[in-house]
Motif scaffolding. Structure first.
Motif, PDB file in Angstrom:
ATOM      1  N   LEU B  37       0.814  -1.216   0.000  1.00  0.00           N
ATOM      2  CA  LEU B  37       0.000   0.000   0.000  1.00  0.00           C
ATOM      3  C   LEU B  37       0.847   1.265   0.000  1.00  0.00           C
ATOM      4  O   LEU B  37       0.444   2.296  -0.515  1.00  0.00           O
ATOM      5  CB  LEU B  37      -0.944   0.009   1.200  1.00  0.00           C
ATOM      6  CG  LEU B  37      -2.106  -0.970   1.075  1.00  0.00           C
ATOM      7  CD1 LEU B  37      -2.854  -1.085   2.389  1.00  0.00           C
ATOM      8  CD2 LEU B  37      -3.049  -0.530  -0.026  1.00  0.00           C
ATOM      9  N   LYS B  38       2.018   1.192   0.598  1.00  0.00           N
ATOM     10  CA  LYS B  38       2.906   2.355   0.613  1.00  0.00           C
ATOM     11  C   LYS B  38       3.763   2.419  -0.643  1.00  0.00           C
ATOM     12  O   LYS B  38       4.653   3.247  -0.738  1.00  0.00           O
ATOM     13  CB  LYS B  38       3.818   2.319   1.847  1.00  0.00           C
ATOM     14  CG  LYS B  38       3.125   2.678   3.136  1.00  0.00           C
ATOM     15  CD  LYS B  38       4.032   2.513   4.323  1.00  0.00           C
ATOM     16  CE  LYS B  38       4.773   3.763   4.669  1.00  0.00           C
ATOM     17  NZ  LYS B  38       3.964   4.906   5.047  1.00  0.00           N
ATOM     18  N   ARG B  39       3.529   1.520  -1.587  1.00  0.00           N
ATOM     19  CA  ARG B  39       4.321   1.430  -2.819  1.00  0.00           C
ATOM     20  C   ARG B  39       5.790   1.167  -2.517  1.00  0.00           C
ATOM     21  O   ARG B  39       6.680   1.735  -3.138  1.00  0.00           O
ATOM     22  CB  ARG B  39       4.193   2.730  -3.645  1.00  0.00           C
ATOM     23  CG  ARG B  39       2.787   3.217  -3.869  1.00  0.00           C
ATOM     24  CD  ARG B  39       2.087   2.419  -4.951  1.00  0.00           C
ATOM     25  NE  ARG B  39       0.792   2.982  -5.301  1.00  0.00           N
ATOM     26  CZ  ARG B  39      -0.366   2.564  -4.792  1.00  0.00           C
ATOM     27  NH1 ARG B  39      -0.390   1.597  -3.886  1.00  0.00           N
ATOM     28  NH2 ARG B  39      -1.506   3.096  -5.174  1.00  0.00           N
ATOM     29  N   PHE B 162      -2.271   4.902   5.589  1.00  0.00           N
ATOM     30  CA  PHE B 162      -3.417   5.463   4.865  1.00  0.00           C
ATOM     31  C   PHE B 162      -3.166   6.904   4.439  1.00  0.00           C
ATOM     32  O   PHE B 162      -3.436   7.277   3.296  1.00  0.00           O
ATOM     33  CB  PHE B 162      -4.670   5.397   5.750  1.00  0.00           C
ATOM     34  CG  PHE B 162      -5.905   5.950   5.088  1.00  0.00           C
ATOM     35  CD1 PHE B 162      -6.484   5.279   4.028  1.00  0.00           C
ATOM     36  CD2 PHE B 162      -6.463   7.146   5.507  1.00  0.00           C
ATOM     37  CE1 PHE B 162      -7.605   5.788   3.396  1.00  0.00           C
ATOM     38  CE2 PHE B 162      -7.582   7.660   4.885  1.00  0.00           C
ATOM     39  CZ  PHE B 162      -8.158   6.978   3.829  1.00  0.00           C
ATOM     40  N   MET B 213      -6.073  -8.220  -1.231  1.00  0.00           N
ATOM     41  CA  MET B 213      -6.600  -6.920  -1.675  1.00  0.00           C
ATOM     42  C   MET B 213      -7.538  -7.065  -2.869  1.00  0.00           C
ATOM     43  O   MET B 213      -8.260  -6.124  -3.204  1.00  0.00           O
ATOM     44  CB  MET B 213      -5.454  -5.970  -2.022  1.00  0.00           C
ATOM     45  CG  MET B 213      -4.874  -5.297  -0.792  1.00  0.00           C
ATOM     46  SD  MET B 213      -3.292  -4.513  -1.107  1.00  0.00           S
ATOM     47  CE  MET B 213      -3.758  -3.274  -2.273  1.00  0.00           C
ATOM     48  N   GLY B 216     -10.687  -7.667  -0.529  1.00  0.00           N
ATOM     49  CA  GLY B 216     -10.858  -7.009   0.763  1.00  0.00           C
ATOM     50  C   GLY B 216     -11.422  -5.601   0.652  1.00  0.00           C
ATOM     51  O   GLY B 216     -11.082  -4.867  -0.269  1.00  0.00           O
ATOM     52  N   LYS B 217     -12.292  -5.248   1.597  1.00  0.00           N
ATOM     53  CA  LYS B 217     -12.879  -3.907   1.595  1.00  0.00           C
ATOM     54  C   LYS B 217     -12.378  -3.074   2.765  1.00  0.00           C
ATOM     55  O   LYS B 217     -12.469  -1.863   2.741  1.00  0.00           O
ATOM     56  CB  LYS B 217     -14.408  -4.004   1.694  1.00  0.00           C
ATOM     57  CG  LYS B 217     -15.049  -4.705   0.514  1.00  0.00           C
ATOM     58  CD  LYS B 217     -15.140  -3.779  -0.676  1.00  0.00           C
ATOM     59  CE  LYS B 217     -15.819  -4.466  -1.840  1.00  0.00           C
ATOM     60  NZ  LYS B 217     -15.545  -3.797  -3.105  1.00  0.00           N
ATOM     61  N   SER B 218     -11.908  -3.734   3.831  1.00  0.00           N
ATOM     62  CA  SER B 218     -11.412  -2.966   4.972  1.00  0.00           C
ATOM     63  C   SER B 218      -9.990  -3.405   5.282  1.00  0.00           C
ATOM     64  O   SER B 218      -9.562  -4.489   4.895  1.00  0.00           O
ATOM     65  CB  SER B 218     -12.299  -3.166   6.194  1.00  0.00           C
ATOM     66  OG  SER B 218     -12.032  -4.414   6.786  1.00  0.00           O
ATOM     67  N   PHE B 219      -9.261  -2.543   5.970  1.00  0.00           N
ATOM     68  CA  PHE B 219      -7.864  -2.809   6.282  1.00  0.00           C
ATOM     69  C   PHE B 219      -7.741  -4.056   7.152  1.00  0.00           C
ATOM     70  O   PHE B 219      -6.923  -4.925   6.903  1.00  0.00           O
ATOM     71  CB  PHE B 219      -7.275  -1.594   6.996  1.00  0.00           C
ATOM     72  CG  PHE B 219      -5.781  -1.624   7.141  1.00  0.00           C
ATOM     73  CD1 PHE B 219      -4.968  -1.508   6.034  1.00  0.00           C
ATOM     74  CD2 PHE B 219      -5.188  -1.754   8.384  1.00  0.00           C
ATOM     75  CE1 PHE B 219      -3.581  -1.517   6.163  1.00  0.00           C
ATOM     76  CE2 PHE B 219      -3.809  -1.768   8.516  1.00  0.00           C
ATOM     77  CZ  PHE B 219      -3.006  -1.648   7.408  1.00  0.00           C
ATOM     78  N   ARG B 220      -8.609  -4.147   8.160  1.00  0.00           N
ATOM     79  CA  ARG B 220      -8.551  -5.280   9.079  1.00  0.00           C
ATOM     80  C   ARG B 220      -8.784  -6.593   8.332  1.00  0.00           C
ATOM     81  O   ARG B 220      -8.092  -7.572   8.543  1.00  0.00           O
ATOM     82  CB  ARG B 220      -9.577  -5.112  10.192  1.00  0.00           C
ATOM     83  CG  ARG B 220      -9.433  -6.180  11.261  1.00  0.00           C
ATOM     84  CD  ARG B 220     -10.697  -6.306  12.045  1.00  0.00           C
ATOM     85  NE  ARG B 220     -10.980  -5.057  12.721  1.00  0.00           N
ATOM     86  CZ  ARG B 220     -11.185  -4.977  14.040  1.00  0.00           C
ATOM     87  NH1 ARG B 220     -11.151  -6.051  14.777  1.00  0.00           N
ATOM     88  NH2 ARG B 220     -11.466  -3.821  14.589  1.00  0.00           N
TER      89      ARG B 220
END
Lengths: 235, 273
Positions: B37-39, B162, B213, B216-220
């Protein structure tokens, strides 16, 4: 009551002086618009107000709030669109500043998050994924997150960019009602001078150094104010 | 099947590899979500090459491999983040420089000392025989530290991943948390590359995150799903490697690939429905 005061602030990055000899203040309950062209030092000033960048000289003083208690709505580019996060997760993350050593959310945090979602009429979205929302809904979610971290002051950086006209009008009304009904002090950085003037009580016009600081009624009567409003209509 | 499990348990080296592998799979799943997510996906790849270099050098000098590799790779992780944060050299270019240089140093050191031998082959592609029992203790301890720190800082890690700017504005030390993620990744890679190999370990970090991913819809959910996928793929990969007598690392990667494709198909079906 005074919340925030800048006196003779100078700020620079990469040897460019972005903010020059700037003085202004914000009182409790104010609605201040910061306007100016691109490269006029607005973004640098925002970083200064949030404490992310220290001024070279001059003082930014906070009265009755801490700099990390400003509810911040970042410019659109900062938030990733395809990030898997639920709305509740995003809003709750605004509560993290309530205690420096906070690691887990308490019941109170959840209540605060729910209250702020209620305020912005997005309670129904709590379980939804942030990436499935419309632009307008996303801004509301990020505004709810900002309210969770705000004590009395919110700072909105170009909140209307990329919103359609209806969503823009909605968000303006929402911010105005937060200001009126919840006594939330608002600082908004914006390009949209004519609409902003309808709601804002005060204006700070920057071109690195301040060109104008005062009430929006006075601003509309000045040469520079007329020019900005005229240019807006011409568009 | 029961027979296979029985033989599996009776060989202590297999059991050791399984225990360490499951823990590493869990760690890399947790960190992988943040890195993707942070690339920062390429950091995993870069660090594994640094680990290869460090292991070769320590082998040539007669030091215990893990004790040298762990601090060296952590230092490399620290430098990589610093370099990309300063913006003097772009992050991806910095990784390319550091990873190929350490690979080259590793290869030169080995060829000067013993020549390319089986050890080097094992570091490249992994071996379940590589773990001595002291390695197992270090690996288990490190994995537990990674998992505990991740859980403790979970909410802050979410905030920093995020929206770094907002997190910074609320007073979170984002530099410190980025560093934490990089150091934990370094530890995971060194521990995992003994089994998976320097060339394959980064897939263990990236695959489970990407797979979860897809749906998935939420981080958790993504974090939990990624952990489960990672552990199951690892165990299945080990079993397949045992059953067909193929290298464990490669078989884990191919299992991950298969699950990734299945999740992609699920997503397509869900979209159409």
């Amino acid at each position: 009551m005074r919340l925030l005061e800048c006196s003779n602030v100078n700020m620079s990055y990469d040897n460019i002086q972005a903010v020059k000899d700037l003085s202004f203040y914000v009182d409790q309950g104010d609605y201040l618009c910061i306007v100016g062209e691109n490269g006029s030092g607005k973004t640098t000033l925002v970083k200064g107000l949030l404490g992310l960048m220290a001024p070279d000289s001059g003082r930014i003083s906070y009265i009755g709030i801490k700099k990390n208690e400003i509810g911040y709505l970042p410019q659109k580019t900062a938030v990733q669109k395809d990030f898997p996060a639920s709305v509740m997760e995003v809003v709750l993350s605004g509560c993290l500043n309530r205690d420096r050593f906070k690691l887990f959310y308490t019941k109170r945090d959840r209540i605060i998050a729910l209250e702020n979602m209620e305020r912005l009429a997005i309670s129904g979205l709590a379980g939804k994924s942030f990436m499935d929302l419309s632009e307008g809904q996303r801004q509301r979610v990020l505004l709810a997150r900002a309210l969770c971290s705000a004590k009395r002051l919110i700072l909105l950086d170009e909140p209307m960019t990329s919103l359609d006209p209806v969503a823009t009008a909605d968000l303006y009304e929402l911010i105005a009602s937060l200001n009126r009904e919840c006594d939330m002090t608002v600082i908004m950085v914006t390009h949209d001078v004519s609409t902003a003037l309808k709601y804002a009580g005060k204006v700070l016009h920057m071109k690195n150094s301040p060109l104008f600081f005062g009430s929006s009624r006075e601003y509309a009567a000045t040469e520079i104010g007329k020019k900005m409003l005229g240019a807006d209509i011409d568009d | 099947m029961i027979d296979m499990i029985r033989t599996f348990i009776s060989y202590s080296f297999l059991l050791r590899a399984l225990v360490v592998g499951v823990l590493v799979a869990l760690c890399s799943a947790l960190l992988g979500v943040c890195l993707v997510l942070k690339r920062y996906s390429m950091i995993g790849d870069g660090l594994s090459h640094v680990a290869f270099g460090a292991l070769s050098v320590s082998l040539a000098l007669g030091f215990s491999p893990l004790q040298v590799a762990i601090p060296v790779v952590m230092l490399a992780a620290f430098l990589l983040l610093r370099l990309s944060a300063n913006g003097k050299i772009k992050g991806d270019a910095a990784i390319a420089i550091i990873s190929s240089s350490s690979l080259a140093i590793g290869v030169i050191t080995t060829s000067l000392s013993k020549g390319m031998n089986l050890d080097v082959f094992h570091y490249m592609f992994g071996s379940i025989l590589a773990m001595s029992s002291s390695d197992v203790y270090i690996s288990v301890a490190l994995s537990v530290v990674v998992i505990v720190l991740f859980i403790v800082f979970y909410n802050k890690i979410f905030a920093v991943t995020f929206d770094e700017l907002f997190a910074k504005a609320t007073g979170i030390n984002t530099g410190l948390h980025n560093m934490l993620i990089a150091l934990l990744t370094a530890a995971t890679i060194v521990v995992g590359m003994r089994i998976m190999g320097a060339l394959l370990i980064s897939s263990l970090i990236i695959f489970p995150a990407l797979t979860s991913m897809r749906i998935g819809k939420s981080f958790r959910f993504v974090i939990l799903c990624s952990s489960i996928v990672s552990v199951i793929c690892f165990a299945a990969g080990m079993a397949i490697s045992y059953g067909f007598s193929i290298p464990a690392g490669a078989s884990v990667v191919v299992t991950n690939l298969a699950v990734f494709l299945v999740f992609n198909a699920l997503r397509l079906i869900k979209r159409k429905a």
